[in-house]
Design a protein around this motif. Sequence first.
Motif, PDB file in Angstrom:
ATOM      1  N   VAL A  63       0.855  -1.203   0.000  1.00  0.00           N
ATOM      2  CA  VAL A  63       0.000   0.000   0.000  1.00  0.00           C
ATOM      3  C   VAL A  63       0.883   1.244   0.000  1.00  0.00           C
ATOM      4  O   VAL A  63       1.775   1.356   0.829  1.00  0.00           O
ATOM      5  CB  VAL A  63      -0.901   0.019   1.269  1.00  0.00           C
ATOM      6  CG1 VAL A  63      -1.666   1.328   1.404  1.00  0.00           C
ATOM      7  CG2 VAL A  63      -1.841  -1.163   1.256  1.00  0.00           C
ATOM      8  N   PRO A  64       0.646   2.179  -0.917  1.00  0.00           N
ATOM      9  CA  PRO A  64       1.482   3.378  -0.931  1.00  0.00           C
ATOM     10  C   PRO A  64       1.313   4.222   0.345  1.00  0.00           C
ATOM     11  O   PRO A  64       0.228   4.227   0.937  1.00  0.00           O
ATOM     12  CB  PRO A  64       0.981   4.163  -2.151  1.00  0.00           C
ATOM     13  CG  PRO A  64      -0.092   3.375  -2.770  1.00  0.00           C
ATOM     14  CD  PRO A  64      -0.372   2.163  -1.956  1.00  0.00           C
ATOM     15  N   GLU A  65       2.395   4.896   0.731  1.00  0.00           N
ATOM     16  CA  GLU A  65       2.405   5.650   1.986  1.00  0.00           C
ATOM     17  C   GLU A  65       1.255   6.664   2.060  1.00  0.00           C
ATOM     18  O   GLU A  65       0.677   6.887   3.127  1.00  0.00           O
ATOM     19  CB  GLU A  65       3.750   6.361   2.108  1.00  0.00           C
ATOM     20  CG  GLU A  65       4.172   6.570   3.520  1.00  0.00           C
ATOM     21  CD  GLU A  65       5.571   7.154   3.619  1.00  0.00           C
ATOM     22  OE1 GLU A  65       6.455   6.767   2.817  1.00  0.00           O
ATOM     23  OE2 GLU A  65       5.764   8.009   4.495  1.00  0.00           O
ATOM     24  N   ASP A  93      -1.686   6.423   1.269  1.00  0.00           N
ATOM     25  CA  ASP A  93      -2.987   5.865   1.650  1.00  0.00           C
ATOM     26  C   ASP A  93      -3.025   5.358   3.086  1.00  0.00           C
ATOM     27  O   ASP A  93      -4.044   4.865   3.562  1.00  0.00           O
ATOM     28  CB  ASP A  93      -3.358   4.701   0.717  1.00  0.00           C
ATOM     29  CG  ASP A  93      -3.574   5.185  -0.702  1.00  0.00           C
ATOM     30  OD1 ASP A  93      -3.901   6.377  -0.870  1.00  0.00           O
ATOM     31  OD2 ASP A  93      -3.416   4.372  -1.629  1.00  0.00           O
ATOM     32  N   GLU A  94      -1.883   5.468   3.775  1.00  0.00           N
ATOM     33  CA  GLU A  94      -1.845   4.922   5.137  1.00  0.00           C
ATOM     34  C   GLU A  94      -2.827   5.574   6.106  1.00  0.00           C
ATOM     35  O   GLU A  94      -3.439   4.867   6.905  1.00  0.00           O
ATOM     36  CB  GLU A  94      -0.425   4.974   5.690  1.00  0.00           C
ATOM     37  CG  GLU A  94       0.425   3.890   5.073  1.00  0.00           C
ATOM     38  CD  GLU A  94       1.831   3.896   5.602  1.00  0.00           C
ATOM     39  OE1 GLU A  94       2.087   4.554   6.621  1.00  0.00           O
ATOM     40  OE2 GLU A  94       2.676   3.242   4.974  1.00  0.00           O
ATOM     41  N   PRO A  95      -3.006   6.897   6.064  1.00  0.00           N
ATOM     42  CA  PRO A  95      -3.974   7.485   7.008  1.00  0.00           C
ATOM     43  C   PRO A  95      -5.360   6.861   6.875  1.00  0.00           C
ATOM     44  O   PRO A  95      -6.035   6.585   7.869  1.00  0.00           O
ATOM     45  CB  PRO A  95      -3.999   8.963   6.626  1.00  0.00           C
ATOM     46  CG  PRO A  95      -2.675   9.213   5.970  1.00  0.00           C
ATOM     47  CD  PRO A  95      -2.323   7.926   5.272  1.00  0.00           C
ATOM     48  N   ARG A  96      -5.756   6.584   5.634  1.00  0.00           N
ATOM     49  CA  ARG A  96      -7.068   5.971   5.413  1.00  0.00           C
ATOM     50  C   ARG A  96      -7.120   4.569   6.030  1.00  0.00           C
ATOM     51  O   ARG A  96      -8.091   4.182   6.668  1.00  0.00           O
ATOM     52  CB  ARG A  96      -7.299   5.914   3.903  1.00  0.00           C
ATOM     53  CG  ARG A  96      -8.599   5.290   3.516  1.00  0.00           C
ATOM     54  CD  ARG A  96      -8.818   5.479   2.033  1.00  0.00           C
ATOM     55  NE  ARG A  96      -9.925   4.670   1.580  1.00  0.00           N
ATOM     56  CZ  ARG A  96     -10.106   4.352   0.298  1.00  0.00           C
ATOM     57  NH1 ARG A  96      -9.271   4.786  -0.620  1.00  0.00           N
ATOM     58  NH2 ARG A  96     -11.132   3.619  -0.048  1.00  0.00           N
ATOM     59  N   MET A  97      -6.037   3.819   5.841  1.00  0.00           N
ATOM     60  CA  MET A  97      -5.983   2.465   6.402  1.00  0.00           C
ATOM     61  C   MET A  97      -5.970   2.498   7.929  1.00  0.00           C
ATOM     62  O   MET A  97      -6.573   1.670   8.597  1.00  0.00           O
ATOM     63  CB  MET A  97      -4.721   1.746   5.915  1.00  0.00           C
ATOM     64  CG  MET A  97      -4.805   1.300   4.493  1.00  0.00           C
ATOM     65  SD  MET A  97      -6.107   0.064   4.296  1.00  0.00           S
ATOM     66  CE  MET A  97      -7.079   0.813   3.039  1.00  0.00           C
ATOM     67  N   LEU A  98      -5.265   3.484   8.476  1.00  0.00           N
ATOM     68  CA  LEU A  98      -5.203   3.633   9.931  1.00  0.00           C
ATOM     69  C   LEU A  98      -6.613   3.851  10.472  1.00  0.00           C
ATOM     70  O   LEU A  98      -7.040   3.223  11.439  1.00  0.00           O
ATOM     71  CB  LEU A  98      -4.306   4.821  10.289  1.00  0.00           C
ATOM     72  CG  LEU A  98      -4.216   5.158  11.777  1.00  0.00           C
ATOM     73  CD1 LEU A  98      -3.584   4.015  12.543  1.00  0.00           C
ATOM     74  CD2 LEU A  98      -3.393   6.416  12.007  1.00  0.00           C
TER      75      LEU A  98
END
Length: 433
Positions: A179-181, A183-188
């Motif tokens: 997963v690209p960096e 998009d991490e806030p969304r995954m969090l």
Amino acid sequence: MARAKTPMANADIEIPADIAHALVDPTAYASERIHEAYAWLRANNPLGLAKVEGFDPFWVVTRHADILEVSRQNDLFHSGDRATTLTSQAADAKVREMTGGSPHLVRSLVQMDAPDHPKYRALTQAWFMPQNIRKLEDRIRQIARASVERMAATGGSCDFVREVALHYPLHVVMDILGVPEADEPRMLMLTQELFGAADPELSREARQPQTQDLGAIQAVIADFYNYFGKISADRRAHPAGDLATVIANSRIDGEPISEFEALSYYVIVATAGHDTTSSTTAGAMWALAQHPDQLAWVKADLARIPQLIEEAIRWTTPVKTFMRSAVEDTELAGRRIARGDWLMLCYASGNRDEAVFDEPQRFRAERTPNRQLAFGYGAHLCLGQHLARMEMRILYEELLPRLKSVALAGEGRMSLSTFVNGPKTLPIRFEMA
Ligand code: HEM
């Protein structure tokens, strides 16, 4: 031949109402209340029956030995026949209505039994083995260094959960899933919503009070699916060396796995690999901030870091409970368990069992051996256990040589959940080289 023991009278089997209530109350898990309940149960009714309004009755397995005994008998105690996490009758009915009869919203390893479970587990087992994940060590170390820099940049006080513990494991697990960096806030947000669903500070429910609890969870799962559906398509077209490629191109009995099952696989790795490790990473820091002698002991020889991590895993036990159900009538610890009965495995209780651990209520990094069972046992033993240990070891290897002192700078608070929980805020003051 051993004689079957006579089951005790009902009054002795049933757990007192206040204790049974604590077991289903997410706020109890955010305080010492759950440990007090567990200590009482281990001493007085280690395999008792909880009857709480709104929930089907369930057996409460609190001793280390009994948790292992249930966990290792995967053909006798199934994961997939009933809900795998504590679920109210209303929620269970809703799930079954949504799924057309299944008690599960996803179908990942956690909800499977033989013969499917070993086949699906085998798809990624080799990828998670130490010899393979060792290849990730340099990459993970880079992520760890960046986290330590981020902490240092706060200038001596921070919320360790927000600055380090939340992001670091997320970054690692997203990296292995490709997963690209950005998009991490969304995954969090999505993982917090899924696991923190009972915690009003973390859940989507709190922001949209009109939504039904389960509707919110279903929406979170739909978001996950949309997201990983795109990753799956990409890895089929452009295979890479990451875990996403392994999952997207998996075959069972010669056939590609279904989209639903591939997506369930992403969801379990993304969720299981994140909150659990975040909680334990923060649990370790909480203990060090409270016990300068423990910090000094580890700093005196950094080869002791794995022991620190092992004790932090025992101490935090982020996965508090998983449920099983009996496939046939059986006997366990002198109790008659009937076919279909539901059992709650209380890992955090097993990890404070006086029969196994000296001074179980104390954090002692020097503990050897440390027979903590926070990763479960048997066929479902945590697939990510080596990765989790490696991640935490690397972070503390980067952090401790620079950390001169650390103390609590306010009240730490735990998240509210009967399933996975740990520190959600941890204000600290520290000196760093
Ligand atoms: C301190 C960190 C962790 C703890 C305490 C933990 C705990 C657990 C536990 C208790 C189970 C057993 C479930 C059962 O018996 O039904 C489990 C399963 C699992 N864990 Fe972990 N976990 C951690 C980290 C991770 C990581 C980092 C990953 C992956 C990136 C991961 C992936 C999984 C998977 C895929 C399963 C399902 C295995 C199966 O059902 O066969 N976990 N974990």
